[in-house]
Design an enzyme around this catalytic site. Structure first.
Site, PDB file in Angstrom:
ATOM      1  CB  SER A 142      17.436 105.113   2.395  1.00 28.46           C
ATOM      2  OG  SER A 142      17.478 103.706   2.346  1.00 28.46           O
ATOM      3  CE1 TYR A 155      21.279 104.988   6.625  1.00 25.45           C
ATOM      4  CE2 TYR A 155      19.496 103.666   5.711  1.00 25.45           C
ATOM      5  CZ  TYR A 155      20.591 104.492   5.531  1.00 25.45           C
ATOM      6  OH  TYR A 155      20.990 104.811   4.251  1.00 25.45           O
ATOM      7  CE  LYS A 159      19.378 107.737   5.048  1.00 20.59           C
ATOM      8  NZ  LYS A 159      20.099 108.979   4.656  1.00 20.59           N
TER       9      LYS A 159
HETATM   10  P1  NAD Z   1      29.976 107.170   2.463  1.00 22.11           P
HETATM   11  O1  NAD Z   1      30.383 106.547   3.739  1.00 22.11           O
HETATM   12  O2  NAD Z   1      30.678 106.806   1.202  1.00 22.11           O
HETATM   13  O3  NAD Z   1      30.021 108.758   2.587  1.00 22.11           O
HETATM   14  C1  NAD Z   1      29.491 109.422   3.696  1.00 22.11           C
HETATM   15  C2  NAD Z   1      30.231 110.736   3.872  1.00 22.11           C
HETATM   16  O4  NAD Z   1      29.602 111.444   4.957  1.00 22.11           O
HETATM   17  C3  NAD Z   1      31.710 110.559   4.251  1.00 22.11           C
HETATM   18  O5  NAD Z   1      32.520 111.377   3.420  1.00 22.11           O
HETATM   19  C4  NAD Z   1      31.770 111.013   5.700  1.00 22.11           C
HETATM   20  O6  NAD Z   1      33.009 111.623   6.062  1.00 22.11           O
HETATM   21  C5  NAD Z   1      30.622 112.020   5.757  1.00 22.11           C
HETATM   22  N1  NAD Z   1      30.129 112.235   7.113  1.00 22.11           N
HETATM   23  C6  NAD Z   1      29.816 111.293   8.044  1.00 22.11           C
HETATM   24  N2  NAD Z   1      29.432 111.881   9.185  1.00 22.11           N
HETATM   25  C7  NAD Z   1      29.489 113.226   8.963  1.00 22.11           C
HETATM   26  C8  NAD Z   1      29.215 114.357   9.764  1.00 22.11           C
HETATM   27  N3  NAD Z   1      28.818 114.234  11.049  1.00 22.11           N
HETATM   28  N4  NAD Z   1      29.376 115.586   9.231  1.00 22.11           N
HETATM   29  C9  NAD Z   1      29.814 115.726   7.944  1.00 22.11           C
HETATM   30  N5  NAD Z   1      30.098 114.690   7.149  1.00 22.11           N
HETATM   31  C10 NAD Z   1      29.936 113.454   7.662  1.00 22.11           C
HETATM   32  O7  NAD Z   1      28.409 106.861   2.362  1.00 22.11           O
HETATM   33  P2  NAD Z   1      27.358 106.890   1.139  1.00 22.11           P
HETATM   34  O8  NAD Z   1      26.932 105.510   0.894  1.00 22.11           O
HETATM   35  O9  NAD Z   1      27.840 107.734   0.018  1.00 22.11           O
HETATM   36  O10 NAD Z   1      26.133 107.609   1.882  1.00 22.11           O
HETATM   37  C11 NAD Z   1      25.724 108.942   1.602  1.00 22.11           C
HETATM   38  C12 NAD Z   1      24.252 109.062   1.967  1.00 22.11           C
HETATM   39  O11 NAD Z   1      23.480 108.171   1.135  1.00 22.11           O
HETATM   40  C13 NAD Z   1      23.899 108.709   3.406  1.00 22.11           C
HETATM   41  O12 NAD Z   1      22.938 109.615   3.903  1.00 22.11           O
HETATM   42  C14 NAD Z   1      23.315 107.320   3.289  1.00 22.11           C
HETATM   43  O13 NAD Z   1      22.412 107.032   4.334  1.00 22.11           O
HETATM   44  C15 NAD Z   1      22.601 107.445   1.956  1.00 22.11           C
HETATM   45  N6  NAD Z   1      22.284 106.176   1.303  1.00 22.11           N
HETATM   46  C16 NAD Z   1      23.286 105.303   0.978  1.00 22.11           C
HETATM   47  C17 NAD Z   1      22.953 104.111   0.351  1.00 22.11           C
HETATM   48  C18 NAD Z   1      23.997 103.101  -0.008  1.00 22.11           C
HETATM   49  O14 NAD Z   1      23.620 101.969  -0.340  1.00 22.11           O
HETATM   50  N7  NAD Z   1      25.270 103.446  -0.029  1.00 22.11           N
HETATM   51  C19 NAD Z   1      21.617 103.809   0.089  1.00 22.11           C
HETATM   52  C20 NAD Z   1      20.632 104.722   0.430  1.00 22.11           C
HETATM   53  C21 NAD Z   1      20.982 105.908   1.035  1.00 22.11           C
END
Ligand code: NAD
Length: 260
Positions: A142, A155, A159
């Site tokens: 991130s 977080y 990260k």
């Molecule tokens: P999201 O909530 O849409 O998807 C997350 C997925 O992870 C879900 O399908 C959930 O069921 C799964 N999950 C959660 N805990 C789990 C576990 N213990 N075992 C297996 N699966 C599990 O979220 P997203 O925004 O797509 O995030 C995905 C990644 O991207 C994360 O690591 C998040 O930190 C990172 N990220 C997101 C953003 C953002 O703005 N959305 C920005 C930077 C980084």
């Protein structure tokens, strides 16, 4: 097709960024394991890929569970023969001032992001070394791998930690042609972000519109969210790169938030 016949194990691929990466990889010819806690949504995402003519399975996994990770990677190998690409992407967000975090919340967040990255790396790198065809390991970092924001102590800690893991795996994997890199997205409208907008509004005493404008997108060059498609393109670059020249790196995709 950049990933023809490659096998990708993508965690958290039932939703958001992980799902977009899985669909993108499938369009490039990869066989995909949609590895997620939510098995119904994982099966649905796998079915979506198959209906579009690709190959995919849904596999149930809690990335913090050693046995479940090993079993789900073994199921992927059984289905598709090997694992060439790991995308360690599953994640959650919890927002509080540091003094309001319970120890259980702190440990849960670190476990999903860091233990999950370790366990999936261990299972996949063993298979990559055994197969002898190199590989690509991608961690979902991130902008918070590079800088901090209020309310996000575990977080930001997790990260940042992924960058250390990626650099170590890059050094250990190098002689085997196994690369390791981190993608560092800015804010992307997924369920993870949609959940925290009202939470941050309450914690910071702002309207939801101001959380978006004055907190999330304040430092971007154009006030725009990054999209899941933007992140999937970077994931394709890291997965498809042909040599060790691109390893141990972390790449920000954020509309200019945090320039380096
Ligand atoms: P999201 O909530 O849409 O998807 C997350 C997925 O992870 C879900 O399908 C959930 O069921 C799964 N999950 C959660 N805990 C789990 C576990 N213990 N075992 C297996 N699966 C599990 O979220 P997203 O925004 O797509 O995030 C995905 C990644 O991207 C994360 O690591 C998040 O930190 C990172 N990220 C997101 C953003 C953002 O703005 N959305 C920005 C930077 C980084």
């Amino acid at each position: 097709m950049q990933l023809r016949d490659k096998v990708a194990y993508v965690t958290g691929a039932a939703s958001g960024i992980g799902k977009a990466i899985a669909l993108r990889y499938a369009r490039e010819g990869a066989k995909i394991a949609i590895a997620d806690l939510n098995i119904d949504a994982a099966e649905a995402a796998a079915a979506e890929i198959r209906h579009a003519g690709g190959q995919a399975i849904g596999v149930a996994v809690d990335v913090t569970d050693e046995v479940q990770v090993d079993v789900s990677v073994a199921a992927t190998v059984q289905a598709f023969g090997t694992v060439d690409i790991l995308v360690s992407n599953a994640g959650i967000q919890i927002v509080h001032p540091v003094e309001d975090f319970t120890y259980a919340e702190w440990k849960k967040l670190l476990a999903i992001h860091l233990d999950g990255a370790f366990l999936t790396t261990r299972a996949c790198i063993k298979q990559m070394k055994k197969a002898g065809n190199g590989g690509s390991i991608i961690y979902m970092g991130s902008v918070h791998s590079k800088e901090a924001s209020v309310l996000k102590a575990p977080y930001v800690t997790a990260k940042h930690g992924l960058i250390g893991l990626a650099k170590t795996v890059a050094k250990e994997g190098g002689p085997h042609g196994i690369r390791a890199n981190v993608i560092c997205p800015g804010f992307v409208r997924t369920p993870l972000v949609d959940k925290q907008i009202p939470e941050q509004a309450q914690a910071l005493g702002l309207s939801e519109a101001d959380v978006i404008k004055k907190v999330m997108l304040k430092e971007t060059v154009d006030g725009e969210f990054t999209t899941v498609a933007d992140v999937a393109e970077v994931a394709l670059l890291f997965a498809g790169f042909q040599s060790n020249a691109l390893t141990g790196q972390s790449l920000i995709v954020s509309h200019g938030w945090n320039m380096q």
